[in-house]
Design an enzyme around this catalytic site. Structure first.
Site, short mmCIF file in Angstrom:
data_model
loop_
_atom_site.label_atom_id
_atom_site.label_comp_id
_atom_site.label_asym_id
_atom_site.label_seq_id
_atom_site.Cartn_x
_atom_site.Cartn_y
_atom_site.Cartn_z
N CYS A 158 0.97 -1.83 -0.19
CA CYS A 158 0.08 0.06 0.20
C CYS A 158 0.70 1.73 -0.15
O CYS A 158 0.45 2.35 -0.87
CB CYS A 158 -0.71 0.06 1.35
N VAL A 159 1.61 1.15 0.62
CA VAL A 159 2.85 2.77 1.03
C VAL A 159 4.08 1.87 0.26
O VAL A 159 4.78 1.39 1.02
CB VAL A 159 2.76 3.33 2.66
#
Lengths: 203, 104
Positions: free
Chosen positions: B103-104
């Site tokens: 996600c990041v």
């Protein structure tokens, strides 16, 4: 640009800015007529200052930027703490009022305990919020998610347009220098104007 | 599994077009691919791609922009300038890696 051979499968990197591609707003949305016809954009309104409520907006905004989507973020009310230079390292997470609080580690103690929600009567004991905060920070760090202040740096570098809510800034008696990464302090009306045509996510 | 062919190169891809096998990648192929998405690969680009490949070899995961910044020392702004639009995906594709999943 070289031409793509026939039968060649190429990931969707979005269209060139001029052409209308898959990320352009659907032309069929005739029920909600809009004058906006540019590339896709998303606006996030971050209104909560708890550690657990700060992350969703920041992570989704980061994902959107990585997909080439224009991102505006409006920090309002308690959400202002997320960009406050002195406070955003100190955002906290509390068990109080959160009935969805389970801890996977408890499952090692006795199977099944990982699905039991934390007793609310214990959530207000001294030190519980400190424990919950450090527990959550560790859980996020283990997954490679940066702390909130670093997320703001990351978003700024990735080109997010971040704004602070003027009403809240006045109410909390802040000045722009207290806040980090923002393009300006703007009113709600300004934000509605600049988010025209995009999706709005309120957190 | 579909196979892409381009100027004499051929490589297996998933349904979206990302590489299935990183060993089917070469620097010359990366240059050919970059031309398809209007990027002229410079040494700066190649440094990023090499880091992505080295990092993937270690972790087994395609690095995200945050990881390239933290571990590789690349500036996120520069990555957006080098690979405009969808930098993480473009880097993964040009480096012969799978689509990034974190996600990041």
């Amino acid at each position: 640009m070289a031409t793509i051979p026939e039968g060649f499968i190429i990931p969707d990197f979005g269209s060139a800015p001029a052409a209308a591609g898959g990320t352009a707003p659907a032309a069929s949305s005739a029920s909600a007529p809009s004058t906006y016809a540019g590339p896709r954009k998303i606006s996030f309104i971050c209104s909560k200052g708890n550690l657990d409520m700060a992350y969703p907006g920041l992570i989704m905004a980061n994902a959107a930027l990585g997909e080439g989507v224009e991102v505006n973020i409006f920090f309002t009310f308690w959400g202002l703490d997320i960009i406050h230079k002195k406070l955003n390292k100190k955002l906290r997470f509390t068990f109080a009022g959160n009935t969805a609080m389970h801890m996977p580690e408890l499952g090692y103690l006795r199977p099944g305990l990982e699905n039991v929600s934390f007793p609310q009567a214990m959530a207000n004991l001294p030190g519980m919020t400190r424990f919950g905060t450090s527990y959550m920070k560790k859980a996020m760090a283990d997954l490679g998610i940066p702390p909130v202040d670093e997320m703001i740096d990351l978003l700024e570098a990735a080109g997010a347009n971040m704004y602070a809510c003027k009403l809240t800034v006045d109410m909390m008696q802040l000045i722009e220098a207290d806040l980090k990464g923002i393009k300006g302090v703007i009113s709600a009306t300004d934000f509605i104007e600049l988010s025209e045509g995009g999706q709005i996510v309120f957190i | 599994m579909p196979t892409n062919t381009l100027n004499g190169y051929s490589f297996e891809v998933d349904n979206e077009g990302f590489f299935e096998d990183r060993e089917q990648w070469s620097e010359d192929l990366a240059r050919e691919l970059a031309a398809l998405i209007d990027i002229n690969l410079t040494d700066e680009h190649m440094k990023v791609l090499k880091f992505a490949r080295d990092d993937q070899a270690q972790t087994g995961l395609t690095p995200t922009l945050n990881r390239m910044n933290k571990t590789g020392g690349f500036v996120v702004k520069d990555l957006f300038a080098l690979f405009p639009g969808k930098p993480a995906k473009k880097i993964a594709w040009l480096a012969g890696l799978k689509k990034p999943t974190s996600c990041v």
